[in-house]
Structures are given as structure tokens and as C-alpha cells.
Design a protein around this motif. Sequence first.
Motif, PDB file in Angstrom:
ATOM      1  N   UNK A  78     -27.637 -57.891   4.870  1.00  0.00           N
ATOM      2  CA  UNK A  78     -27.160 -59.075   5.428  1.00  0.00           C
ATOM      3  C   UNK A  78     -25.601 -59.539   5.346  1.00  0.00           C
ATOM      4  N   UNK A  79     -25.338 -60.419   6.330  1.00  0.00           N
ATOM      5  CA  UNK A  79     -23.796 -60.820   6.567  1.00  0.00           C
ATOM      6  C   UNK A  79     -23.715 -62.166   5.963  1.00  0.00           C
ATOM      7  N   UNK A  80     -24.838 -63.146   5.836  1.00  0.00           N
ATOM      8  CA  UNK A  80     -24.456 -64.473   5.617  1.00  0.00           C
ATOM      9  C   UNK A  80     -25.611 -64.944   4.732  1.00  0.00           C
ATOM     10  N   UNK A  81     -25.380 -65.929   3.990  1.00  0.00           N
ATOM     11  CA  UNK A  81     -26.252 -66.504   3.183  1.00  0.00           C
ATOM     12  C   UNK A  81     -26.233 -68.206   3.118  1.00  0.00           C
ATOM     13  N   UNK A  82     -27.155 -68.717   3.753  1.00  0.00           N
ATOM     14  CA  UNK A  82     -27.064 -70.344   3.724  1.00  0.00           C
ATOM     15  C   UNK A  82     -25.943 -70.542   4.700  1.00  0.00           C
ATOM     16  N   UNK A  83     -25.514 -70.076   5.767  1.00  0.00           N
ATOM     17  CA  UNK A  83     -24.220 -69.987   6.673  1.00  0.00           C
ATOM     18  C   UNK A  83     -22.905 -69.538   5.973  1.00  0.00           C
ATOM     19  N   UNK A  84     -22.972 -69.040   5.045  1.00  0.00           N
ATOM     20  CA  UNK A  84     -21.877 -68.580   4.108  1.00  0.00           C
ATOM     21  C   UNK A  84     -21.550 -67.135   4.320  1.00  0.00           C
ATOM     22  N   UNK A  85     -20.365 -66.795   4.791  1.00  0.00           N
ATOM     23  CA  UNK A  85     -20.375 -65.269   4.555  1.00  0.00           C
ATOM     24  C   UNK A  85     -20.437 -64.505   3.343  1.00  0.00           C
TER      25      UNK A  85
END
Length: 375
Positions: A107-114
Motif C-alpha cells: 500500500x501507499x496510503x492509509x486513510x488518505x495519509x501517505x
Amino acid sequence: MKRLIMCAGTAAVLLAGSAPATATEASDRPMASASFNDTVLAVVHHAGRVYAGGEFSYAFQSGRRLERHHLAATTTDGELTGFAPEVDGPVHALATDGRHLYAAGRFRAVDGVERRRLARFSLDTGELDPDFTVRVDALPRALEVHGDTLYLGGDFHTVDGQPRERLAAVSTDDGSLLPDFAPRFDQAVRTIDATNHRVYVGGGFTAVNGTAARNLAAVDPRDGSLVAGFAPRARGVVHDLDVSGPRVYAATGGPGGRVHAFESDGVTAWERAADGDVAAVTVRDGVVYAGGHFTKVCEGGEVDDRGDCLGVTEERQKFMAVTTENALRAWNPHADSVMGALTIASGDDVLVAGGDFLTFAAGTVRQRGLALFPS
């Protein structure tokens, strides 16, 4: 959280039913629980919760379809919880330190956060930890927490910009890289299990710190030096490990997969072969549970060049159980699919498995991706 030449001490391998039961077993039928629309690659249990990560985008509960993007949680009764972070790529590994859930993947982001490849969540709130920002330059395939240390292994070459060849350690307090722990593996690390004095590492490597070490090794938790007193013979890629008592149990690939039991010096206590890769292993109440791609297990320890058992076989569809002295148990959930079981964990009164299966009990019980076996 996943491991055969027979040695003299295990020459009398027992088939199911040939000896009285010596340990309690999980049920071989999963309970009705939440399921998923795609493969579950990692599971971990903590304090009455089962956390699952993988390639899925939806969960199913009581006829309802609920969005769960690559990471979700259920109770040990199989009820989906409200934990639903937005993870934008597959989760390959999970671990917990009792306060946090660690997730690693593509993945690259979680909940819109990098958050590239590694993230941490509060177990109390389910929220992403904004202060944990460890940077890894390629996929972490394995996570392990021991004490105040998080070990990560995989394909990477740097962590926080510092050279780390496929194995590294960071503090669970602040995520800082431990400067003295820097072993070098020549190929990917796939699984880790740590104790106070050793960090056991499995994968498809052939050397550690420039010294020959194939598929399974132990390194010192202080400086990453190779433990010379542990020299096992794991004949295939090691996909999963579980250390229980004085033994190290390993799930390995083929041709033909195997469950290995190694003593602390690496000597083989016993091994059991199957006609396909063994991908996951866990030990619970004197029983070694394993899952993988196999359909049969072998009475002896040998397979032919195609991975088929030589001699007597017993049907075991994707799962098997043996005692810690290698007596095959009747336990056979009989799952479907080609890949079968990919991860197994034990906790409380439940055995948890993840994979790409759709059904159990020869197609009569539908349970996709995640299975909880009561015990």
C-alpha cells in the motif's frame, strides 16, 4: 502469524487413528463468521479480536456486504467489528505489541495519509498512528514483535534511508531504527519468530552476512550476527515459523511441502511431507496445525520429482494436524481452492486461518477467505 527426512527417533510415524489422542484439538468445521471477497494473506489474534489483512475490498456478514479495504477485524465469535481503515493496497503481514497493530504490504496510503508499505494503528481507537513513519524501500513480507522491538523482513534494502538487507529492527516506542542490528540476507525474508536470545528467520535465502545459510537461520537479537549453533536442513523455501518450547517448527515449499520440527541446534527432530507447499504453521496444546496447497500427506518423508508422495498417503485437503511427536491426527477441514491456506494463528479458544478458500467439509460449508475453528 505459516515446516521432512525421518530421523531415528521418529522412525515409527503414526497414521491417524493408530494411537489414542494425547491433546485437545480444534474443531475441523469453521464457525459461521465474517468472510471476504478475496484472499486473506495475514491474520493475528489479540485480546478477543482477530485481525485479517489481504487483497479483499469487501467483507460479508449475515447477508450484508460491507466495505473493508485490505484490513479488517472480527471478534473470536466471528462478528465483524467497526475497524475499517482505508488501505489502498494489499496487506501481507500483521503483528501486535498489545497496544498497536502493525500492518505491512503493497500500500501507499492509509486513510488518505501517505504510508508506504508499513503502518501502525492504535488497538484502543483503531486510528492510524501519526507518529509512526518508518520508511521501507520495498515490500516487507514479515513482521514480528518481541519485547519493545519490531522486526521486519522482506525484499527491502533500506529502512529510513539506512542500509538494511532484507531484515531490520525498529523500536516499538518511537519507530526509530535500531542501529546495531543489521544482518544481511542475500534473498527475501518471508517469516520471523523471535525469542530472548535468537531471531529465527525463514525464506529462500542462501547466505547470511556472507556465510552459507539456506532457507532457515538464527541471528543474535543484539547485533544480527549469525548463530553458529543453529544449522538446520530445511529443504525448501521456508514460508512460516513457530517456536514452541525447545523446538522450531517450519512450513516449507517443495517439490512437495513439509512440516519440519528442529531442535535448538538445528538437528531435525522429525519431518512430514505433503504433495504441495506447506505455507503456514502454528502449535497449540500439543498439536501442530499446518495449512497450504496440498491434498495428501505422506507416511514417509519422501516425495518424487513432481512432489507426489512415495508410499502410503492420507487425504488432507489444504490442512493437516500432527502431534508434536509427529503422529498424524484425523483433523481435516477439507477446504477447496488451488492455493488453499496461506496463514494460521492461534488465540484464546479459536484457531484462525486465512487463504483463498471458498468452502469446507467437502463443499458443504461456505466460508470464504477467513475461517475460525473453535476449540
